[in-house]
Motif scaffolding. Structure first.
Motif, PDB file in Angstrom:
ATOM      1  N   LEU A  43      -1.633  34.908  29.581  1.00 36.16           N
ATOM      2  CA  LEU A  43      -2.542  33.919  30.145  1.00 36.16           C
ATOM      3  C   LEU A  43      -2.005  33.357  31.453  1.00 36.16           C
ATOM      4  N   PRO A  44      -1.930  34.197  32.509  1.00 38.39           N
ATOM      5  CA  PRO A  44      -1.479  33.653  33.788  1.00 38.39           C
ATOM      6  C   PRO A  44      -2.510  32.674  34.347  1.00 38.39           C
ATOM      7  N   PRO A  45      -2.082  31.627  35.051  1.00 39.90           N
ATOM      8  CA  PRO A  45      -0.704  31.334  35.448  1.00 39.90           C
ATOM      9  C   PRO A  45       0.050  30.470  34.436  1.00 39.90           C
ATOM     10  N   TYR A  46      -0.533  30.222  33.264  1.00 34.28           N
ATOM     11  CA  TYR A  46       0.154  29.399  32.256  1.00 34.28           C
ATOM     12  C   TYR A  46       1.332  30.143  31.645  1.00 34.28           C
ATOM     13  N   GLY A  47       1.095  31.389  31.276  1.00 30.64           N
ATOM     14  CA  GLY A  47       2.151  32.200  30.693  1.00 30.64           C
ATOM     15  C   GLY A  47       1.940  33.661  31.027  1.00 30.64           C
ATOM     16  N   THR A  48       3.001  34.331  31.472  1.00 25.03           N
ATOM     17  CA  THR A  48       2.939  35.750  31.811  1.00 25.03           C
ATOM     18  C   THR A  48       4.372  36.279  31.826  1.00 25.03           C
TER      19      THR A  48
END
Length: 263
Positions: A43-48
Motif C-alpha cells: 500500500l504505497p506510500p503508506y507501506g511498500t
C-alpha cells in the motif's frame, strides 16, 4: 441451594486469585524488547518495499519512530486490509499501523490512538468518463479494496443505489494492477492509490468527487489502556517536534493539518 451458590462463587474467586495476572500489552512489549506492528506493505506510500526489498513508507517510518520512543526493536508483520483486525485480536501483532482510518464500526471492536495522519477517500476515473457525484455511478462498476474504509464507503453508496456495482480486490496492489491495466475504470480509494495507478498507466485517472477526509490512527486491542496512553503521548510529541509531519509530507506530498482531528 443458596449455600451451594455461595460456595461456588467462593471457589471461582479463589481460583481467579490463584491464576497469574495477565500482563498488559505494553508490559509484554517491554519484556520481549520488541514491538510487533501490522503494516500493509502493498500500500504505497503508506507501506511498500524498496529496491533492496526492505520495508519503507510513511507507516513504516512512523512505526520505527514509535518503537524508538518505546525503546524496543520493531518487527513488521505484513498485513492486508482484510486481516488487520483479526491479526490484532489473535495477538499476532501488538498494534496496527496500516492507514487505519477511525470509523464507528471499527471502534466497536478495536481501540484507536489519537490520529497521526489523515486520509481522504475519493472517486477517481479517466477524464473521458463523466462523473460528478454518486448518482453518475449508476450502471457502472466501481473497484475497491476489500476490508478498507473505502470499501465501507462504497458499500454504503451501493446499498443506497442498487444500480451501482462493486468489485472487490483483496489488496491495493491488485486494485492498482486492475486499474492501470484497464481491467477496471473507476475506483473508490485514497489519492495515493490514484497517484500510484497513474505512474503505471497510460490512461490517467483524475479525482471526480470527494467522499470524506478523516484521521487514521494506531489500532489497539480493546482495553490496552497502558499502551494507548504511551502511543498517544508519542504521537503528541512527534507531531509537536515535526517528525511525523516531515515524514507525512515526504511520502504524501501534502501537509498534515495544523489542527489534527481528535479521532
Amino acid at each position: 441451594m443458596k449455600t451451594n451458590r455461595i460456595l461456588g462463587l467462593a471457589c471461582l474467586a479463589a481460583l481467579a486469585a490463584a491464576l497469574p495476572a495477565r500482563a498488559d500489552t505494553l508490559s509484554d512489549i517491554k519484556a520481549r524488547h520488541k514491538l510487533l506492528v501490522g503494516i500493509d506493505l502493498g500500500l504505497p506510500p503508506y507501506g511498500t518495499v524498496d529496491a533492496a526489498m526492505q520495508p519503507t513508507g510513511s507507516d513504516v517510518e512512523a512505526a520505527r519512530l514509535l518503537a524508538a520512543d518505546l525503546g524496543v526493536e520493531l518487527e513488521i508483520v505484513p498485513t492486508t486490509g482484510a486481516n488487520r483486525i483479526p491479526f490484532l485480536q489473535t495477538h499476532k501483532i501488538d498494534a496496527v499501523m496500516a492507514s487505519f482510518s477511525v470509523t464507528e464500526a471499527r471502534k466497536k471492536v478495536v481501540d484507536f490512538s489519537i490520529p497521526y495522519g489523515v486520509i481522504s477517500i475519493i472517486c477517481a476515473a479517466p477524464a473521458e468518463i463523466a462523473i460528478k457525484d454518486a448518482k453518475d455511478l449508476e450502471g457502472k462498476t466501481v473497484a475497491v479494496t476489500r476490508g478498507t474504509g473505502a470499501d465501507a464507503d462504497a458499500t454504503k453508496l451501493a446499498k443506497a443505489d442498487d444500480k451501482i456495482s462493486l468489485v472487490r480486490f483483496d489488496d491495493d496492489a491488485t486494485l492498482i494492477t486492475a486499474l492501470s491495466s484497464g481491467q477496471q475504470d473507476i475506483m473508490i480509494s485514497a489519492p495515493a492509490q490514484m497517484r500510484d495507478t497513474n505512474k503505471r498507466a497510460s490512461r490517467q485517472l483524475e479525482q471526480k468527487f470527494l467522499l470524506r477526509t478523516n484521521g487514521y490512527a494506531v489500532g489497539l486491542r480493546k482495553g490496552d489502556a497502558a499502551l494507548k496512553q504511551a502511543v498517544d503521548a508519542w504521537i503528541e510529541k512527534d507531531l509537536a517536534d515535526g517528525k511525523l509531519r516531515t515524514s507525512f509530507k515526504q511520502w504524501h506530498e501534502a501537509e498534515l493539518p495544523a489542527d489534527m482531528p481528535k479521532e
